[in-house]
Design a protein around this motif. Structure first.
Motif, PDB file in Angstrom:
ATOM      1  N   VAL A  97       0.086   2.735   7.863  1.00 41.26           N
ATOM      2  CA  VAL A  97       0.774   3.964   8.253  1.00 41.26           C
ATOM      3  C   VAL A  97       1.342   3.843   9.662  1.00 41.26           C
ATOM      4  O   VAL A  97       2.466   4.284   9.941  1.00 41.26           O
ATOM      5  CB  VAL A  97      -0.191   5.168   8.155  1.00 41.26           C
ATOM      6  N   GLU A  98       0.572   3.236  10.552  1.00 44.76           N
ATOM      7  CA  GLU A  98       1.030   3.037  11.933  1.00 44.76           C
ATOM      8  C   GLU A  98       2.307   2.200  11.975  1.00 44.76           C
ATOM      9  O   GLU A  98       3.156   2.384  12.846  1.00 44.76           O
ATOM     10  CB  GLU A  98      -0.073   2.344  12.732  1.00 44.76           C
ATOM     11  N   MET A  99       2.464   1.297  11.002  1.00 45.18           N
ATOM     12  CA  MET A  99       3.644   0.448  10.938  1.00 45.18           C
ATOM     13  C   MET A  99       4.861   1.169  10.366  1.00 45.18           C
ATOM     14  O   MET A  99       5.961   0.614  10.334  1.00 45.18           O
ATOM     15  CB  MET A  99       3.346  -0.786  10.086  1.00 45.18           C
ATOM     16  N   GLY A 100       4.660   2.379   9.873  1.00 45.87           N
ATOM     17  CA  GLY A 100       5.784   3.148   9.346  1.00 45.87           C
ATOM     18  C   GLY A 100       5.904   3.146   7.836  1.00 45.87           C
ATOM     19  O   GLY A 100       6.878   3.667   7.282  1.00 45.87           O
ATOM     20  N   HIS A 101       4.904   2.592   7.150  1.00 47.28           N
ATOM     21  CA  HIS A 101       4.915   2.582   5.696  1.00 47.28           C
ATOM     22  C   HIS A 101       4.115   3.773   5.159  1.00 47.28           C
ATOM     23  O   HIS A 101       3.344   4.399   5.887  1.00 47.28           O
ATOM     24  CB  HIS A 101       4.310   1.278   5.163  1.00 47.28           C
ATOM     25  N   ARG A 102       4.282   4.048   3.880  1.00 45.41           N
ATOM     26  CA  ARG A 102       3.533   5.132   3.246  1.00 45.41           C
ATOM     27  C   ARG A 102       2.547   4.546   2.244  1.00 45.41           C
ATOM     28  O   ARG A 102       2.914   3.723   1.398  1.00 45.41           O
ATOM     29  CB  ARG A 102       4.479   6.099   2.521  1.00 45.41           C
ATOM     30  N   VAL A 103       1.287   4.967   2.342  1.00 44.85           N
ATOM     31  CA  VAL A 103       0.259   4.485   1.429  1.00 44.85           C
ATOM     32  C   VAL A 103       0.233   5.374   0.189  1.00 44.85           C
ATOM     33  O   VAL A 103       0.065   6.593   0.292  1.00 44.85           O
ATOM     34  CB  VAL A 103      -1.125   4.475   2.113  1.00 44.85           C
ATOM     35  N   THR A 104       0.415   4.762  -0.987  1.00 43.01           N
ATOM     36  CA  THR A 104       0.418   5.544  -2.235  1.00 43.01           C
ATOM     37  C   THR A 104      -0.985   5.919  -2.674  1.00 43.01           C
ATOM     38  O   THR A 104      -1.162   6.848  -3.460  1.00 43.01           O
ATOM     39  CB  THR A 104       1.088   4.746  -3.368  1.00 43.01           C
ATOM     40  N   GLY A 105      -1.990   5.202  -2.175  1.00 43.53           N
ATOM     41  CA  GLY A 105      -3.372   5.499  -2.519  1.00 43.53           C
ATOM     42  C   GLY A 105      -4.258   4.275  -2.359  1.00 43.53           C
ATOM     43  O   GLY A 105      -3.781   3.175  -2.097  1.00 43.53           O
ATOM     44  N   VAL A 106      -5.559   4.500  -2.501  1.00 42.40           N
ATOM     45  CA  VAL A 106      -6.546   3.428  -2.400  1.00 42.40           C
ATOM     46  C   VAL A 106      -7.332   3.361  -3.703  1.00 42.40           C
ATOM     47  O   VAL A 106      -7.848   4.378  -4.173  1.00 42.40           O
ATOM     48  CB  VAL A 106      -7.513   3.654  -1.223  1.00 42.40           C
ATOM     49  N   ALA A 107      -7.431   2.178  -4.291  1.00 45.76           N
ATOM     50  CA  ALA A 107      -8.181   1.976  -5.523  1.00 45.76           C
ATOM     51  C   ALA A 107      -9.390   1.089  -5.229  1.00 45.76           C
ATOM     52  O   ALA A 107      -9.294   0.126  -4.462  1.00 45.76           O
ATOM     53  CB  ALA A 107      -7.298   1.320  -6.583  1.00 45.76           C
ATOM     54  N   ARG A 108     -10.536   1.416  -5.845  1.00 43.76           N
ATOM     55  CA  ARG A 108     -11.760   0.641  -5.606  1.00 43.76           C
ATOM     56  C   ARG A 108     -12.086  -0.302  -6.756  1.00 43.76           C
ATOM     57  O   ARG A 108     -12.904  -1.205  -6.605  1.00 43.76           O
ATOM     58  CB  ARG A 108     -12.935   1.594  -5.373  1.00 43.76           C
ATOM     59  N   THR A 109     -11.476  -0.084  -7.912  1.00 42.87           N
ATOM     60  CA  THR A 109     -11.782  -0.890  -9.095  1.00 42.87           C
ATOM     61  C   THR A 109     -10.497  -1.304  -9.806  1.00 42.87           C
ATOM     62  O   THR A 109      -9.407  -0.779  -9.513  1.00 42.87           O
ATOM     63  CB  THR A 109     -12.641  -0.104 -10.097  1.00 42.87           C
ATOM     64  N   HIS A 110     -10.639  -2.212 -10.741  1.00 43.87           N
ATOM     65  CA  HIS A 110      -9.513  -2.659 -11.572  1.00 43.87           C
ATOM     66  C   HIS A 110      -8.862  -1.458 -12.257  1.00 43.87           C
ATOM     67  O   HIS A 110      -7.632  -1.284 -12.202  1.00 43.87           O
ATOM     68  CB  HIS A 110     -10.058  -3.657 -12.605  1.00 43.87           C
ATOM     69  N   ARG A 111      -9.677  -0.626 -12.901  1.00 46.02           N
ATOM     70  CA  ARG A 111      -9.148   0.515 -13.649  1.00 46.02           C
ATOM     71  C   ARG A 111      -8.416   1.496 -12.738  1.00 46.02           C
ATOM     72  O   ARG A 111      -7.336   1.990 -13.071  1.00 46.02           O
ATOM     73  CB  ARG A 111     -10.282   1.236 -14.377  1.00 46.02           C
ATOM     74  N   GLU A 112      -8.995   1.765 -11.561  1.00 47.27           N
ATOM     75  CA  GLU A 112      -8.343   2.682 -10.621  1.00 47.27           C
ATOM     76  C   GLU A 112      -7.009   2.123 -10.150  1.00 47.27           C
ATOM     77  O   GLU A 112      -6.039   2.873  -9.969  1.00 47.27           O
ATOM     78  CB  GLU A 112      -9.257   2.937  -9.418  1.00 47.27           C
ATOM     79  N   ALA A 113      -6.950   0.819  -9.948  1.00 47.08           N
ATOM     80  CA  ALA A 113      -5.712   0.191  -9.474  1.00 47.08           C
ATOM     81  C   ALA A 113      -4.595   0.345 -10.497  1.00 47.08           C
ATOM     82  O   ALA A 113      -3.453   0.688 -10.142  1.00 47.08           O
ATOM     83  CB  ALA A 113      -5.959  -1.289  -9.179  1.00 47.08           C
ATOM     84  N   VAL A 114      -4.902   0.101 -11.747  1.00 47.61           N
ATOM     85  CA  VAL A 114      -3.889   0.217 -12.794  1.00 47.61           C
ATOM     86  C   VAL A 114      -3.420   1.660 -12.915  1.00 47.61           C
ATOM     87  O   VAL A 114      -2.216   1.932 -13.048  1.00 47.61           O
ATOM     88  CB  VAL A 114      -4.450  -0.295 -14.141  1.00 47.61           C
ATOM     89  N   ALA A 115      -4.361   2.604 -12.849  1.00 47.97           N
ATOM     90  CA  ALA A 115      -4.003   4.020 -12.958  1.00 47.97           C
ATOM     91  C   ALA A 115      -3.152   4.460 -11.772  1.00 47.97           C
ATOM     92  O   ALA A 115      -2.158   5.187 -11.931  1.00 47.97           O
ATOM     93  CB  ALA A 115      -5.270   4.869 -13.048  1.00 47.97           C
ATOM     94  N   LEU A 116      -3.513   4.017 -10.574  1.00 43.94           N
ATOM     95  CA  LEU A 116      -2.783   4.413  -9.367  1.00 43.94           C
ATOM     96  C   LEU A 116      -1.362   3.865  -9.393  1.00 43.94           C
ATOM     97  O   LEU A 116      -0.398   4.577  -9.057  1.00 43.94           O
ATOM     98  CB  LEU A 116      -3.522   3.902  -8.132  1.00 43.94           C
TER      99      LEU A 116
END
Length: 263
Positions: free
Chosen positions: A159-178
């Motif tokens: 965020v400090e670099m000027g990008h936008r974070v779409t979200g944080v995933a902790r597992t394989h399943r969360e990553a695919v869903a996000l």
């Protein structure tokens, strides 16, 4: 340690550097292979700096500079064509100096030997690279990381670099869903996730379902993913990382992101 062993020890990191410059495993590894071929043809290339690793990078830089420092671009590869245009607007040798100093952790003295420039010029190139790349691109970043403190640190840096974070995933399943909710322009992914699943497998599924984007993998064992023997990451940083390493890796990778987010 003999010279052959020293080259073998340094080679994974030369691959990492080459892949970050070119944005792809195949082209980066081709440059690394050309470096080894040059050394085999002329052993006097070793021993010029007093360090086999520095000599290896120095030989690479000579080949890279002579080739015009071009990334590999296919005719129908619009994102990489856009990346080449953006890279062409940077001051020559700035990306190289920044990667050498921040990701590969060479001193300014070593960089001056690798690039055949004065130490003061090496310092100036790194400072200039930070300014130029900070203003060059912005985009959407997804973080796949199961350790909360690390995830928060990465998010703050991005965020400090000027990008936008779409979200944080902790597992394989969360990553695919996000990723299904909003496809990012760049993914920062740990290798080992909270449910003992693989960050690499999660990224591969995201790419298979939704398309491709640059990925920076974060691992405590980078050399395991720099063998050149199979499909491996183009961008890789080691744990424990420094904030400067993350900034540099993100800046480099963003040049190869979707054309929709390149400024």
């Amino acid at each position: 340690m003999d010279t052959t062993a020293e080259i073998s020890q340094a080679l994974p990191y030369l691959r990492r550097y080459a892949r970050a410059l070119t944005g792809a495993q195949s082209s980066g590894d081709n440059y690394a292979a050309a470096t080894l071929e040059a050394i085999l043809a002329d052993r006097t290339l070793l021993g010029e700096t007093g360090s086999t690793k520095t000599d290896l990078f120095r030989t690479f830089h000579g080949i890279w500079s002579t080739s015009g420092a071009q990334i590999e671009v296919q005719e129908d590869d619009a994102p990489r064509k856009a990346a080449q245009r953006h890279l062409s607007r940077l001051t020559p040798n700035t990306r190289e100096a920044l990667l050498l100093h921040t990701v590969e952790e060479f001193s300014y003295t070593d960089i001056s030997k690798i690039m055949s420039i004065a130490q003061t010029e090496a310092e100036e190139l790194v400072d200039l690279a930070r300014r130029e790349m900070a203003d060059a691109v912005s985009g959407r970043v997804m973080i796949i990381e199961d350790e909360s403190i690390i995830a928060m640190d990465l998010e703050a840096l991005v965020v400090e670099m000027g990008h936008r974070v779409t979200g944080v995933a902790r597992t394989h399943r969360e990553a695919v869903a996000l990723a299904g909710e909003e496809m990012p322009d760049l993914i920062l992914a740990d290798i080992q996730l909270a449910d003992n699943s693989s960050g690499i497998e999660a990224v591969n599924e995201v790419m298979g379902d939704l398309g491709t984007c640059p990925v920076i993998f974060i691992t405590a064992f980078p050399e395991r993913l720099l063998s050149g023997e199979r499909k491996e990451p183009a961008f890789l940083i080691a744990k424990p990382y420094t904030q400067e390493q993350v900034r540099s890796a993100v800046s480099q990778a963003m040049f190869f992101a979707s054309t929709e987010t390149l400024n």
